[in-house]
Design an enzyme around this catalytic site. Structure first.
Site, PDB file in Angstrom:
ATOM      1  N   TYR A 123      -1.475   0.143  10.857  1.00  0.00           N
ATOM      2  CA  TYR A 123      -1.557  -0.295   9.456  1.00  0.00           C
ATOM      3  C   TYR A 123      -0.274   0.073   8.709  1.00  0.00           C
ATOM      4  O   TYR A 123       0.267  -0.739   7.961  1.00  0.00           O
ATOM      5  CB  TYR A 123      -2.776   0.342   8.801  1.00  0.00           C
ATOM      6  CG  TYR A 123      -3.052  -0.124   7.376  1.00  0.00           C
ATOM      7  CD1 TYR A 123      -3.209  -1.466   7.072  1.00  0.00           C
ATOM      8  CD2 TYR A 123      -3.177   0.798   6.331  1.00  0.00           C
ATOM      9  CE1 TYR A 123      -3.478  -1.899   5.762  1.00  0.00           C
ATOM     10  CE2 TYR A 123      -3.452   0.389   5.030  1.00  0.00           C
ATOM     11  CZ  TYR A 123      -3.595  -0.957   4.752  1.00  0.00           C
ATOM     12  OH  TYR A 123      -3.865  -1.367   3.459  1.00  0.00           O
ATOM     13  N   SER A 150       0.862  -1.192   0.000  1.00  0.00           N
ATOM     14  CA  SER A 150       0.000   0.000   0.000  1.00  0.00           C
ATOM     15  C   SER A 150       0.892   1.234   0.000  1.00  0.00           C
ATOM     16  O   SER A 150       2.077   1.158   0.358  1.00  0.00           O
ATOM     17  CB  SER A 150      -0.844  -0.012   1.283  1.00  0.00           C
ATOM     18  OG  SER A 150      -1.496   1.224   1.474  1.00  0.00           O
TER      19      SER A 150
HETATM   20  N1  LIG Z   1      -8.885  -0.708  -0.265  1.00  0.00           N
HETATM   21  C1  LIG Z   1      -7.829   0.106  -0.210  1.00  0.00           C
HETATM   22  O1  LIG Z   1      -7.964   1.338  -0.144  1.00  0.00           O
HETATM   23  C2  LIG Z   1      -6.431  -0.472  -0.223  1.00  0.00           C
HETATM   24  C3  LIG Z   1      -5.366   0.399  -0.501  1.00  0.00           C
HETATM   25  C4  LIG Z   1      -4.074  -0.103  -0.511  1.00  0.00           C
HETATM   26  C5  LIG Z   1      -3.835  -1.431  -0.255  1.00  0.00           C
HETATM   27  N2  LIG Z   1      -4.865  -2.275   0.021  1.00  0.00           N
HETATM   28  C6  LIG Z   1      -4.554  -3.664   0.308  1.00  0.00           C
HETATM   29  O2  LIG Z   1      -5.136  -4.475  -0.694  1.00  0.00           O
HETATM   30  C7  LIG Z   1      -5.466  -5.751  -0.150  1.00  0.00           C
HETATM   31  C8  LIG Z   1      -6.922  -6.060  -0.441  1.00  0.00           C
HETATM   32  O3  LIG Z   1      -7.728  -5.032   0.087  1.00  0.00           O
HETATM   33  P1  LIG Z   1      -9.271  -4.859  -0.286  1.00  0.00           P
HETATM   34  O4  LIG Z   1      -9.557  -3.417  -0.339  1.00  0.00           O
HETATM   35  O5  LIG Z   1      -9.625  -5.724  -1.435  1.00  0.00           O
HETATM   36  O6  LIG Z   1      -9.939  -5.388   1.064  1.00  0.00           O
HETATM   37  P2  LIG Z   1     -11.011  -6.540   1.379  1.00  0.00           P
HETATM   38  O7  LIG Z   1     -12.115  -6.516   0.374  1.00  0.00           O
HETATM   39  O8  LIG Z   1     -11.337  -6.402   2.832  1.00  0.00           O
HETATM   40  O9  LIG Z   1     -10.195  -7.871   1.124  1.00  0.00           O
HETATM   41  C9  LIG Z   1      -9.368  -8.470   2.072  1.00  0.00           C
HETATM   42  C10 LIG Z   1      -9.256  -9.947   1.705  1.00  0.00           C
HETATM   43  O10 LIG Z   1      -8.329 -10.568   2.615  1.00  0.00           O
HETATM   44  C11 LIG Z   1      -8.878 -11.799   3.038  1.00  0.00           C
HETATM   45  N3  LIG Z   1      -8.356 -12.181   4.334  1.00  0.00           N
HETATM   46  C12 LIG Z   1      -8.392 -11.468   5.497  1.00  0.00           C
HETATM   47  N4  LIG Z   1      -7.845 -12.189   6.494  1.00  0.00           N
HETATM   48  C13 LIG Z   1      -7.464 -13.379   5.937  1.00  0.00           C
HETATM   49  C14 LIG Z   1      -6.868 -14.554   6.457  1.00  0.00           C
HETATM   50  N5  LIG Z   1      -6.527 -14.652   7.749  1.00  0.00           N
HETATM   51  N6  LIG Z   1      -6.624 -15.583   5.620  1.00  0.00           N
HETATM   52  C15 LIG Z   1      -6.962 -15.502   4.307  1.00  0.00           C
HETATM   53  N7  LIG Z   1      -7.520 -14.414   3.751  1.00  0.00           N
HETATM   54  C16 LIG Z   1      -7.777 -13.375   4.584  1.00  0.00           C
HETATM   55  C17 LIG Z   1     -10.393 -11.573   3.072  1.00  0.00           C
HETATM   56  O11 LIG Z   1     -11.083 -12.797   2.869  1.00  0.00           O
HETATM   57  P3  LIG Z   1     -11.772 -13.683   4.004  1.00  0.00           P
HETATM   58  O12 LIG Z   1     -12.361 -12.730   5.007  1.00  0.00           O
HETATM   59  O13 LIG Z   1     -12.799 -14.480   3.242  1.00  0.00           O
HETATM   60  O14 LIG Z   1     -10.677 -14.540   4.543  1.00  0.00           O
HETATM   61  C18 LIG Z   1     -10.582 -10.688   1.837  1.00  0.00           C
HETATM   62  O15 LIG Z   1     -10.797 -11.475   0.688  1.00  0.00           O
HETATM   63  C19 LIG Z   1      -5.111  -5.689   1.336  1.00  0.00           C
HETATM   64  O16 LIG Z   1      -3.827  -6.234   1.536  1.00  0.00           O
HETATM   65  C20 LIG Z   1      -5.102  -4.199   1.613  1.00  0.00           C
HETATM   66  O17 LIG Z   1      -4.290  -3.867   2.719  1.00  0.00           O
HETATM   67  C21 LIG Z   1      -6.166  -1.827   0.026  1.00  0.00           C
END
Ligand SMILES: NC(=O)c1ccc[n+]([C@@H]2O[C@H](COP(=O)([O-])OP(=O)(O)OC[C@H]3O[C@@H](n4cnc5c(N)ncnc54)[C@H](OP(=O)(O)O)[C@@H]3O)[C@@H](O)[C@H]2O)c1
Length: 254
Positions: free
Chosen positions: A152, A139
């Site tokens: 974070y 990120s």
């Molecule tokens: N959204 C943003 O603004 C943003 C910006 C920069 C970076 N990111 C990064 O991008 C990635 C995805 O973010 P997103 O926005 O798509 O969020 P999200 O929709 O909340 O997705 C997070 C995913 O991680 C999985 N997860 C969480 N804990 C887990 C575990 N213990 N084992 C296996 N899977 C697990 C969840 O699936 P389950 O709950 O089904 O396990 C879910 O599919 C993250 O690493 C986040 O930090 C996001």
């Protein structure tokens, strides 16, 4: 033979979009996350669109669960050439002074140790393919800090450190390491997880922002990096919405 791509956190947001996109690019996708039903739906959708995917229920904070993911990869119908370490997230927006140790622990376990565990488990298969790619979805929070983001940003800085260190350590072997650093991405669950299901607080993050990134934008970046010729290593791709010039500089219209 079809190449196999593993995407963690494929049950929602960026991970689901990446699984769809990589399947459309011709990969057989192993879609991994904890919520089995969502993965089953995703696999059905990908299959209906003519792609190939397999659901693998996996908790990346568990050694046993990740070992089962590696077993599923070994049984997949082709060489494992791509791992996308995407599972992760944020919990809380409290100052360091009063932040929850449990939230910090969760963020470190999932973002950092999860990436470490999955990467260690899949490295042999990626190397055996003759040309493996490891993507780390960190990120912009892995590059800078902001108030309330201590837990974070600490976790994402550590995840970024894994990517950089791994690239140095793997140099000379048929493996490349790509770090993707998105800024503000409007996904359905990231904010809900961060604010314990408080939809109003989650929505406020994107309020008035003309054109935040969406999951498909990040999937597009991941797919582009991962499909460059094997000698091309995009070390780091930082991607933000045009309205976000920096973590603290976001254009909003009312
Ligand atoms: N959204 C943003 O603004 C943003 C910006 C920069 C970076 N990111 C990064 O991008 C990635 C995805 O973010 P997103 O926005 O798509 O969020 P999200 O929709 O909340 O997705 C997070 C995913 O991680 C999985 N997860 C969480 N804990 C887990 C575990 N213990 N084992 C296996 N899977 C697990 C969840 O699936 P389950 O709950 O089904 O396990 C879910 O599919 C993250 O690493 C986040 O930090 C996001």
């Amino acid at each position: 033979m079809t190449s196999v791509a593993i995407v963690t956190g494929a049950s929602s947001g960026i991970g689901a979009a990446t699984a769809r996109r990589l399947a459309a690019e011709g990969f057989h996708v192993l879609a991994a996350a904890r919520r089995a039903e969502r993965l089953t739906d995703l696999v059905a959708e990908i299959t209906a669109a003519g792609g190939q995917a397999t659901a693998v229920t996996c908790d990346i904070t568990s050694d046993e669960s990740v070992a089962r993911l590696a077993e599923a990869a070994a049984q997949a119908p082709g060489p494992v050439t791509l791992l996308v370490n995407n599972a992760g997230g944020a919990r809380g927006l409290d100052p360091v002074e009063s932040g929850s140790v449990a939230d910090w622990q969760w963020m470190y376990d999932v973002n950092v140790l999860g990436t470490l565990r999955v990467t260690q488990a899949l490295l042999p298969a990626l190397e055996a393919s003759g040309s493996g790619t490891i993507v780390v979805v960190s990120s912009t929070a892995g590059l800078t800090v902001y108030e309330g983001g201590g837990g974070y940003t600490a976790a994402k800085h550590a995840q970024t450190a894994i990517a950089g260190t791994l690239r140095l350590e793997l140099c000379g072997r048929p493996l490349r390491v790509i770090e993707i650093d998105p800024g503000m991405v409007k996904t359905d669950e990231f904010g809900l997880v961060r604010f314990e299901g408080d939809a109003e607080r989650a929505a406020a993050v994107y309020a008035g922002v003309p054109g935040p990134l969406v999951a498909e934008d990040v999937a597009d970046c991941i797919a582009w990096c991962a499909t460059r010729p094997e000698h091309v290593n995009v070390d780091r791709l930082v991607v933000r919405p045009r309205a976000q010039a920096a973590q603290h500089k976001v254009h909003r219209v009312s």
